[in-house]
Design an enzyme around this catalytic site. Structure first.
Site, PDB file in Angstrom:
ATOM      1  N   HIS A 164     137.611 -26.000 -15.104  1.00  0.00           N
ATOM      2  CA  HIS A 164     137.164 -26.112 -13.711  1.00  0.00           C
ATOM      3  C   HIS A 164     137.644 -27.464 -13.191  1.00  0.00           C
ATOM      4  O   HIS A 164     138.083 -28.314 -13.975  1.00  0.00           O
ATOM      5  CB  HIS A 164     135.630 -26.050 -13.650  1.00  0.00           C
ATOM      6  CG  HIS A 164     135.002 -27.126 -14.471  1.00  0.00           C
ATOM      7  ND1 HIS A 164     134.600 -26.921 -15.781  1.00  0.00           N
ATOM      8  CD2 HIS A 164     134.790 -28.442 -14.219  1.00  0.00           C
ATOM      9  CE1 HIS A 164     134.145 -28.060 -16.273  1.00  0.00           C
ATOM     10  NE2 HIS A 164     134.253 -29.004 -15.353  1.00  0.00           N
TER      11      HIS A 164
ATOM     12  N   HIS B 131     140.978 -33.587 -11.377  1.00  0.00           N
ATOM     13  CA  HIS B 131     141.697 -33.184 -12.588  1.00  0.00           C
ATOM     14  C   HIS B 131     140.993 -31.980 -13.196  1.00  0.00           C
ATOM     15  O   HIS B 131     139.843 -31.694 -12.853  1.00  0.00           O
ATOM     16  CB  HIS B 131     141.688 -34.337 -13.611  1.00  0.00           C
ATOM     17  CG  HIS B 131     140.297 -34.673 -14.061  1.00  0.00           C
ATOM     18  ND1 HIS B 131     139.486 -35.554 -13.359  1.00  0.00           N
ATOM     19  CD2 HIS B 131     139.547 -34.205 -15.086  1.00  0.00           C
ATOM     20  CE1 HIS B 131     138.309 -35.614 -13.953  1.00  0.00           C
ATOM     21  NE2 HIS B 131     138.314 -34.804 -15.009  1.00  0.00           N
TER      22      HIS B 131
END
Ligand code: 3AM
Length: 186
Positions: free
Chosen positions: A38, A124
């Site tokens: 995620h 990220h």
């Protein structure tokens, strides 16, 4: 109490592509399974159920448009309190719509009573956590994946996740999805 974070879940095709970056023979690496991949917008931490409801209500009130996201490159952060631990990640092409959503999530969470996040947002997707990295092997992984690029990926909602830390790693559950509005025409 419940441990929460707000994130973009990623479509399964994207997670499958990211999975191709994982699994290399890197001593000490704990690769993130695709179902756990995620892009975190805001780590919230442990809150009681009343606060969790307030966070949910505040997130549900966010009005923001959907957008497209492109993943690009890989890198490493020194992670946490433990010395000699790294997290390896896939990066994100600079994205004002993502920054805008992240700012809205931040103010919603603070409105719901959480402390402001002081750390800079570095979007990220974490791919691995790595203890005692072997510099040559980890450098080779960075080099091998330097040209990674994936996208654009349509982002049409964001998600409140709960996290339980088990012996076999973290278990994430999507507690609520919040739709984003129609994307602006390019
Ligand atoms: O998306 P990533 O993997 O970078 O590292 C945890 C993960 O981020 C982070 O929250 C995300 C979902 O678990 N996280 C866990 N504990 C944290 C903490 N105490 C934390 N971030 C900040 N402070």
């Amino acid at each position: 109490m419940v441990r929460l974070f707000v994130a973009l879940d990623l479509p399964s095709q994207v997670r499958e592509r990211l999975r191709l970056l994982t699994g290399a023979k890197l001593p000490g690496a704990r690769w993130v399974p695709p179902e756990n991949m995620h892009l975190t917008l805001r780590f919230v931490g442990e809150v009681d159920h009343g606060r969790a409801d307030d966070i949910d209500a505040a997130l549900a009130g966010i009005a923001a448009r959907g957008f497209e996201l492109t993943l690009e490159g890989v890198g490493a952060f020194e992670s946490g309190r433990r010395l000699q631990a790294l997290s390896l990640w896939a990066g994100v092409v600079r994205n004002p719509a993502l920054e805008h959503l992240r700012a809205k999530v931040e103010s919603a969470v603070v409105r719901a009573g959480c402390e402001p996040e002081r750390r800079k947002f570095s979007p990220h997707v974490t791919l691995a956590r790595l203890d005692q990295p072997d510099p040559a092997k980890f450098g080779a992984w960075l080099h091998a994946n330097a040209l990674f690029r994936l996208g654009p990926v349509a982002v049409e909602h964001f998600t409140l996740f709960s996290s339980r830390l088990g012996r076999d790693g973290a278990h994430y559950t999507a507690e609520a999805d919040y739709p984003l509005g129609q994307r602006a025409l390019q």
